[in-house]
Design an enzyme around this catalytic site. Structure first.
Site, PDB file in Angstrom:
ATOM      1  CE  LYS A 120      42.259  63.573   4.050  1.00 27.02           C
ATOM      2  NZ  LYS A 120      43.242  63.170   3.064  1.00 27.02           N
ATOM      3  CD  GLU A 204      39.799  69.570  -0.280  1.00 23.05           C
ATOM      4  OE1 GLU A 204      39.652  68.848  -1.287  1.00 23.05           O
ATOM      5  OE2 GLU A 204      40.724  69.443   0.518  1.00 23.05           O
ATOM      6  NE  ARG A 301      52.417  57.110   3.451  1.00 23.85           N
ATOM      7  CZ  ARG A 301      51.863  57.236   2.256  1.00 23.85           C
ATOM      8  NH1 ARG A 301      52.583  57.030   1.179  1.00 23.85           N
ATOM      9  NH2 ARG A 301      50.610  57.577   2.107  1.00 23.85           N
TER      10      ARG A 301
END
Ligand code: ADP
Length: 661
Positions: A120, A204, A301
């Site tokens: 991330k 965050e 994916r």
């Protein structure tokens, strides 16, 4: 690593996604190879493949996650390519490299892209450089606790601590106040270390009233990237998606263009090839605005929820993946792509919504999924949901010309489905569809938590359902729930005018049979007339109102479903009632009409408490009548083979002392 024509593919996965991928392979005339663990020997995906290779024991670490064995299986069967599905090895760069080393095409992006996007922090740095809006916060390498606390202050509370290696909501903590930060950091780190072997975190800004809107992207080997619009995945429980839809409610052209462009930019920044999803967090508090979305992460994916995109674009994303893996161009340009109508996907899980969505296991005694929806599943009726893998049973996907029509179809498909044998979220999903805020498109990630009361299962079954349950258990023959018409006529003939007692959830329900084949039912203070209508499993008329029912009786547990609701009632052994009710004091009476199949004692015999006195048969089940206390049998009023009415006196006891055996 460009391939040329793909003729045979190994699907390195199981369950619904393995079946879904193989469906497209079959349509394209490509041969398929399945892999399976000990737990999946008879699994649906094995049966649907052209060939299958056993990988190992049930735990994924010994089967589906074994790179060496998957590669060996691919070599042994001579496949050109491997499709990884989602989960398992799908985002494992070492696996992608192992495929390349073996000369096999990996149907997905390059290892380097997976590697950088899998973290991330690295992904956010890259996106920031590429000019993609990123959630304000800190995603650098300094992991000192007081430094991170300072960064949290700078970002402004509330903040979210996230494991950089995180996934599935693990290692994530919401912190509302600075004084809670140190403890939250510690626990996030512990969970991240345990879950991913990496305790590094990022900070965050917590977006209040957040919506999760993601963009489906596709890249080819020539550097072309298109997006296939958005999916709204805001309806979540425990940070996990439950119902997804496309397009996003309230989406504007300006917002869609901005998000699509940012997603394409993100994919281009890593030279992305194949199917990917760029996830954004959106501040939906003042409606959707082009300056209120931020990059969260990119999944490298095919997503679980890809069918909603297929439904609104009319494209087969697995076919797209194959085309790109063969080294060809994207099947369509951006201009050729468009959105038609609205689509929803609901995820049917084996889980207990009343117990914080804990996964459940069991054998799917009944699996009847409404065929009006597209049903993507990897299990059949009779299959087991094991603790080894993800507890998802199926996905129901519907499409309609507009959101309300599509939502109506989803609700109808859910209400038309019936699953028994393990606890599922089926009725929860149906209730979710009926929720006013969801119907209004007023979605955000806290919706389920906020509406938990409205979504909770109705605590006690209403009297009509208790009466219906009594009618079900007093049915003459066990027909397994869904076979043929019930032959109640014979039963009522035998017992016409009789009264029957049934014990449900500890409550006595009395049924007085009527000549019309129905019964007057009394439960607590409630009274009503019930009768079946039409053949088979289905409609009960309760006081003139027709109620559609589904049910499954498993031992003492009766599952009854009606409309958007479902109840489990405990059917108590009438033998137990005999002990308490019929057998109190000196008299042992029949708790229900039935056949006396055995008399185990004689007059004058001394008996001990709970000793077997007689056996009756009713409702195709045997019921033991036991001595309510120590004593001596004074009289036996019935003989073996007698048919008796409910309440008939069977035996009498005289007070006496218990004799030693
Ligand atoms: P994971 O990879 O563990 O699933 P994500 O980063 O994808 O974690 O986030 C999962 C969910 O958590 C999102 O779908 C969203 O509901 C919520 N979430 C993530 N980041 C934020 C944020 N900054 N503010 C509010 N909610 C967030």
């Amino acid at each position: 690593m460009t391939a040329g024509r793909i003729r045979k593919v190994l699907v390195a996965n199981r369950g619904e996604i393995a079946c879904r991928v193989m469906r497209t392979l079959g349509n394209l005339g490509i041969r398929s190879v399945a892999v399976y663990s000990d737990a999946d020997r008879d699994a649906l995906h094995v049966g649907q493949s052209d060939e299958a290779v056993h990988l190992g024991a049930a735990p994924a670490a010994e089967s589906y996650l074994r790179i060496d064995r998957v590669i060996a299986a691919a070599k042994a069967t001579g496949v050109d390519a491997i499709h990884p599905g989602y989960g398992f090895l799908s985002e494992n760069p070492a696996f992608v490299r192992a495929c390349a080393d073996a000369g096999i095409t990996f149907i997905g992006p390059d290892a380097d892209a997976i590697e950088v996007l899998g973290r991330k922090d690295a992904a956010k740095q890259l996106m920031e450089q590429a000019g993609v809006p990123v959630v304000p916060g800190y995603h650098g390498g300094n992991q000192d606790a007081s430094f991170l606390a300072g960064e949290a202050d700078a970002v402004g509370y509330p903040v979210l601590i996230k494991a950089r290696a995180g996934g599935g909501g693990k290692g994530m903590r919401l912190v509302e106040r600075p004084e809670d930060f140190p403890e939250a950091l510690e626990s996030a780190r512990r969970e991240a270390q345990a879950g991913f072997g990496d305790d590094q975190v990022l900070i965050e800004k917590f977006i209040s009233s957040p919506r999760h809107i993601e963009i489906q992207v596709f890249g080819d080997r020539s550097g072309n990237v298109v997006h296939l619009f958005e999916r709204d995945c805001s309806v979540q429980r425990r940070h996990q998606k439950v119902i997804e839809e496309a397009p996003a409610p309230g989406m504007t052209d300006a917002m869609r263009q901005a998000m699509g462009a940012a997603a394409v930019q993100a994919a281009k920044a890593v030279g992305y090839v194949g199917a990917g999803t760029v996830e954004f967090i959106v501040d939906g508090s003042g409606g959707l605005r082009p300056d209120r979305f931020w990059f969260m992460e990119m999944n490298t994916r095919l997503q679980v929820e890809h069918p909603v995109t297929e439904a609104v674009t009319g494209q087969d994303l697995v076919a797209w993946q194959i085309a790109v893996a063969e080294g060809g161009p994207l099947p369509m340009t951006q201009d050729q792509l468009g959105i038609q109508g609205h689509a929803f996907e609901a995820r049917l899980y084996a889980e207990d919504t009343g117990r914080d969505f804990l996964p459940s296991t069991g054998t799917l005694a009944v699996l009847d999924l409404d065929g009006t929806a597209r049903v993507d599943t990897g299990v059949r009726q009779g299959d087991r949901i094991t603790p080894w893998y993800d507890p998802m049973i199926a996905k129901l996907i519907v499409h309609g010309p507009d959101r309300m029509t599509a939502l109506g179809r989803l609700q109808a498909a859910l209400e038309g489905s019936f699953v028994a044998g393990c606890t599922t979220n089926l009725r929860f999903l149906a209730r979710l569809c009926a929720l006013e805020r969801f119907r209004a498109g007023d979605v955000e990630t806290g919706l389920i938590a906020r509406e938990s009361e409205a979504l909770a299962v109705a605590a006690a079954p209403p009297p009509e359902i208790v009466a219906a349950a009594a009618m079900i258990v007093s049915r003459p023959a066990k027909t397994g729930g869904r076979t043929g018409p019930w032959d109640h006529a014979g039963y009522w003939r035998a017992w016409g005018g009789a009264e029957l007692a049934v014990s449900l959830d500890g409550q006595e329900v009395r049924l007085a049979m009527r000549a019309d084949g129905g019964a007057d039912v009394r439960a607590g203070g409630w009274e009503g007339h019930c009768r079946w209508t039409g053949p088979g499993d289905g409609c009960l008329v309760v006081n003139g109102c027709v109620t559609e029912l589904r049910h499954h009786l498993d031992g003492h547990e009766l599952l009854v479903a009606s409309g958007g609701n479902e109840w489990v009632l405990t059917v108590d052994d009438p033998g137990a009632m005999a002990e308490e009710g019929g057998g109190r004091g000196d008299r042992v009476t029949a708790p229900m009409p039935g056949l006396v199949t055995r008399i185990a004692v004689e007059a004058g015999e001394a008996v001990g408490e709970k000793q077997l006195l007689a056996v009756m048969e009713a409702m195709k089940m045997e019921h033991a009548m036991r001595a309510p206390r120590d004593g001596v049998i004074s009289r036996v009023h019935v003989r073996q083979g007698d048919q008796v009415e409910s309440g008939t006196l069977l035996l009498e006891l005289e007070p006496g002392t218990q004799t030693e055996p």
